[in-house]
Design a protein around this motif. Sequence first.
Motif, PDB file in Angstrom:
ATOM      1  N   SER A   1     -12.766 -55.448 -33.782  1.00 26.79           N
ATOM      2  CA  SER A   1     -11.363 -55.835 -33.996  1.00 26.79           C
ATOM      3  C   SER A   1     -10.435 -54.772 -33.406  1.00 26.79           C
ATOM      4  CB  SER A   1     -11.084 -56.042 -35.480  1.00 26.79           C
ATOM      5  OG  SER A   1     -11.409 -54.878 -36.217  1.00 26.79           O
ATOM      6  N   PHE A   2     -10.460 -54.659 -32.085  1.00 25.74           N
ATOM      7  CA  PHE A   2      -9.639 -53.666 -31.398  1.00 25.74           C
ATOM      8  C   PHE A   2      -8.162 -54.006 -31.554  1.00 25.74           C
ATOM      9  CE2 PHE A   2     -13.783 -53.733 -29.338  1.00 25.74           C
ATOM     10  CZ  PHE A   2     -14.126 -52.397 -29.434  1.00 25.74           C
ATOM     11  N   LEU A   3      -7.337 -52.979 -31.577  1.00 23.49           N
ATOM     12  CA  LEU A   3      -5.922 -53.142 -31.909  1.00 23.49           C
ATOM     13  C   LEU A   3      -5.024 -53.005 -30.685  1.00 23.49           C
ATOM     14  CD1 LEU A   3      -5.956 -50.804 -35.033  1.00 23.49           C
ATOM     15  CD2 LEU A   3      -6.125 -53.297 -35.048  1.00 23.49           C
ATOM     16  N   THR A   4      -3.948 -53.760 -30.676  1.00 24.08           N
ATOM     17  CA  THR A   4      -2.899 -53.560 -29.681  1.00 24.08           C
ATOM     18  C   THR A   4      -1.971 -52.453 -30.187  1.00 24.08           C
ATOM     19  OG1 THR A   4      -1.426 -55.171 -30.707  1.00 24.08           O
ATOM     20  CG2 THR A   4      -2.970 -55.999 -29.037  1.00 24.08           C
ATOM     21  N   LYS A   5      -1.118 -51.954 -29.324  1.00 14.00           N
ATOM     22  CA  LYS A   5      -0.188 -50.888 -29.718  1.00 14.00           C
ATOM     23  C   LYS A   5       0.713 -51.341 -30.860  1.00 14.00           C
ATOM     24  CE  LYS A   5       2.837 -47.390 -27.708  1.00 14.00           C
ATOM     25  NZ  LYS A   5       3.440 -46.842 -26.472  1.00 14.00           N
ATOM     26  N   GLU A   6       1.115 -52.619 -30.813  1.00 19.03           N
ATOM     27  CA  GLU A   6       2.000 -53.160 -31.855  1.00 19.03           C
ATOM     28  C   GLU A   6       1.300 -53.191 -33.216  1.00 19.03           C
ATOM     29  OE1 GLU A   6       3.313 -53.866 -28.007  1.00 19.03           O
ATOM     30  OE2 GLU A   6       1.455 -54.698 -28.851  1.00 19.03           O
TER      31      GLU A   6
ATOM     32  N   MET B   1      -9.160 -48.227 -30.927  1.00 18.52           N
ATOM     33  CA  MET B   1     -10.313 -48.414 -31.808  1.00 18.52           C
ATOM     34  C   MET B   1      -9.826 -48.722 -33.228  1.00 18.52           C
ATOM     35  SD  MET B   1     -13.066 -47.639 -29.841  1.00 18.52           S
ATOM     36  CE  MET B   1     -14.429 -46.671 -30.499  1.00 18.52           C
ATOM     37  N   PRO B   2     -10.487 -49.655 -33.915  1.00 19.91           N
ATOM     38  CA  PRO B   2     -10.069 -49.962 -35.287  1.00 19.91           C
ATOM     39  C   PRO B   2     -10.265 -48.761 -36.208  1.00 19.91           C
ATOM     40  CG  PRO B   2     -12.132 -51.067 -34.741  1.00 19.91           C
ATOM     41  CD  PRO B   2     -11.614 -50.475 -33.473  1.00 19.91           C
ATOM     42  N   ALA B   3      -9.336 -48.583 -37.112  1.00 25.20           N
ATOM     43  CA  ALA B   3      -9.345 -47.521 -38.132  1.00 25.20           C
ATOM     44  C   ALA B   3      -9.052 -46.139 -37.560  1.00 25.20           C
ATOM     45  CB  ALA B   3     -10.652 -47.495 -38.914  1.00 25.20           C
ATOM     46  N   SER B   4      -9.783 -45.721 -36.538  1.00 28.27           N
ATOM     47  CA  SER B   4      -9.567 -44.379 -35.984  1.00 28.27           C
ATOM     48  C   SER B   4      -8.334 -44.317 -35.094  1.00 28.27           C
ATOM     49  CB  SER B   4     -10.795 -43.928 -35.185  1.00 28.27           C
ATOM     50  OG  SER B   4     -10.978 -44.752 -34.044  1.00 28.27           O
ATOM     51  N   HIS B   5      -7.935 -45.465 -34.539  1.00 24.79           N
ATOM     52  CA  HIS B   5      -6.752 -45.588 -33.676  1.00 24.79           C
ATOM     53  C   HIS B   5      -6.838 -44.720 -32.419  1.00 24.79           C
ATOM     54  CE1 HIS B   5      -4.046 -47.234 -37.168  1.00 24.79           C
ATOM     55  NE2 HIS B   5      -5.165 -47.908 -37.002  1.00 24.79           N
ATOM     56  N   ILE B   6      -8.056 -44.476 -31.968  1.00 23.08           N
ATOM     57  CA  ILE B   6      -8.252 -43.720 -30.730  1.00 23.08           C
ATOM     58  C   ILE B   6      -7.990 -44.663 -29.557  1.00 23.08           C
ATOM     59  CG2 ILE B   6      -9.929 -42.442 -29.331  1.00 23.08           C
ATOM     60  CD1 ILE B   6     -11.387 -41.786 -31.996  1.00 23.08           C
ATOM     61  N   PRO B   7      -7.144 -44.258 -28.585  1.00 26.63           N
ATOM     62  CA  PRO B   7      -6.842 -45.150 -27.450  1.00 26.63           C
ATOM     63  C   PRO B   7      -8.040 -45.340 -26.524  1.00 26.63           C
ATOM     64  CG  PRO B   7      -5.798 -43.007 -27.150  1.00 26.63           C
ATOM     65  CD  PRO B   7      -6.383 -43.005 -28.533  1.00 26.63           C
ATOM     66  N   ILE B   8      -8.149 -46.534 -25.952  1.00 25.90           N
ATOM     67  CA  ILE B   8      -9.228 -46.868 -25.019  1.00 25.90           C
ATOM     68  C   ILE B   8      -8.645 -46.905 -23.604  1.00 25.90           C
ATOM     69  CG2 ILE B   8     -11.031 -48.543 -24.415  1.00 25.90           C
ATOM     70  CD1 ILE B   8     -10.732 -49.604 -27.348  1.00 25.90           C
ATOM     71  N   LEU B   9      -9.162 -46.059 -22.726  1.00 22.45           N
ATOM     72  CA  LEU B   9      -8.627 -45.920 -21.379  1.00 22.45           C
ATOM     73  C   LEU B   9      -9.688 -46.210 -20.336  1.00 22.45           C
ATOM     74  CD1 LEU B   9      -6.688 -42.538 -21.930  1.00 22.45           C
ATOM     75  CD2 LEU B   9      -5.842 -44.879 -22.292  1.00 22.45           C
ATOM     76  N   ASN B  10      -9.276 -46.275 -19.062  1.00 21.80           N
ATOM     77  CA  ASN B  10     -10.251 -46.473 -17.998  1.00 21.80           C
ATOM     78  C   ASN B  10     -10.814 -45.130 -17.542  1.00 21.80           C
ATOM     79  OD1 ASN B  10      -8.559 -45.304 -15.985  1.00 21.80           O
ATOM     80  ND2 ASN B  10      -7.487 -47.248 -15.713  1.00 21.80           N
ATOM     81  N   GLU B  11     -11.832 -45.194 -16.690  1.00 19.30           N
ATOM     82  CA  GLU B  11     -12.591 -43.994 -16.338  1.00 19.30           C
ATOM     83  C   GLU B  11     -11.787 -42.968 -15.539  1.00 19.30           C
ATOM     84  OE1 GLU B  11     -16.478 -42.871 -13.724  1.00 19.30           O
ATOM     85  OE2 GLU B  11     -16.558 -44.814 -14.737  1.00 19.30           O
ATOM     86  N   ASP B  12     -10.754 -43.408 -14.845  1.00 16.48           N
ATOM     87  CA  ASP B  12      -9.952 -42.478 -14.037  1.00 16.48           C
ATOM     88  C   ASP B  12      -9.417 -41.312 -14.870  1.00 16.48           C
ATOM     89  OD1 ASP B  12     -10.386 -44.158 -11.950  1.00 16.48           O
ATOM     90  OD2 ASP B  12      -8.407 -45.124 -12.027  1.00 16.48           O
TER      91      ASP B  12
END
Length: 405
Positions: free
Chosen positions: A25-30, A348-359
């Motif tokens: 259940s990944f989260l959007t910024k909103e 990421m759910p709960a931890s709220h760590i952002p998911i980015l691309n490899e660059d």
Amino acid sequence: MNCRFCKTKLNNVFVDLVNSPASNSFLTKEQLDEPEVFYPLKIYVCEKCKLVQIDEYKKSDDIFDKDYAYFSSFSISWLAHAKEYVEKIIDKLSLDNESLVTEIASNDGYLLQYFKENNIPCIGVEPTSSTASVAKEKGIEVIEDFFGSELANTLNKSDLILGNNVLAHVPDINDFVKGLKIALKDNGTITMEFPHLLNIIKENQFDTIYHEHFSYLSFYTVKQIFEKQGLKLYDVEKLTTHGGSLRIYATHLENGNKNILESVTDLLNEEKEFGLFDIDIYKNFQKKANKVKYDLLDFLLKAKKENKKVIAYGAAAKGNTLLNYVGVKNDIIEFVVDKSPYKQGKYMPASHIPILNEDNIEQYKPDYILILPWNIKDEVIEQLNYVKAWNCKFVIAIPTLKVIN
């Protein structure tokens, strides 16, 4: 709660990982500023049939919804595994252009595309429209629905029914297996792949526990479940995927053309010797999970105090279980990198760590990369081999903490 297979009352806790949101259940910024729903992550073992299981706290049709974010084709090693299976099973079962193959939980067509390349008629059953739409773009016929006895009665009978990592995902496992029997031709074969409970216990793989996985399966227990529905397991193979899985081969009990092979007896003996037939083996898993938690937390806090930069790789479901049980937030791990564009830009759910691309890896130049999907660690290390230019190290938390130069 009663056992979902044999209906015995459940009194024995296998492991209690407290609670967490659904793993995908990944989260959007909103959504970061909105309330988040957490569900208990408490796992029981049935004293009678030894099925390890979680209650259906979150309904399966809520978990596997139209926005489901797991796409199988983003793993190179998993695609290679699928292609190898297709080549092997075509030969083993003598499948041809008059055969019919049905895959349950066909996802984005990662596997059926190889049957299609071999001109073997195939059809997928997949409830998540996000992945099913990708499969349809590959020219694969997909029924967007959950599989069970009701749907099975509407399908043409198949020579081969397969399901990879779906048997553990069904809340009503009895009805699911009943459906397999209904949809199978008289001389047909069923293959199912699932993580082996023996390895989960042996290798401390508690992070494979999340709400999508309703059951955790031994060969001993699966044999009971299939036999109750009139199916026999006639062969089994050990696989390296997902930290150690099984591929079972099943057919109708009354099918005399398929004899039960020695592999079945050998594995049952191995499981018995390991202790899976006895309740005591299931009672020490909590301590093993806690040790992983304390060791990883100790490492991350030490790295933080030394001003080391730590990121993670792979926004996998197992990663969410690990991070949430350990209690890691975005102040400890800066971001997670993932290949899937469906996850990038989310959190990421709960931890709220952002998911980015490899660059972002080369730009940030981390000191440590925690590989969350440890089952594909070799693939990840090879993919990110350029990080050695600034002496970055890889970290694996399971089965024990390991720093890899």
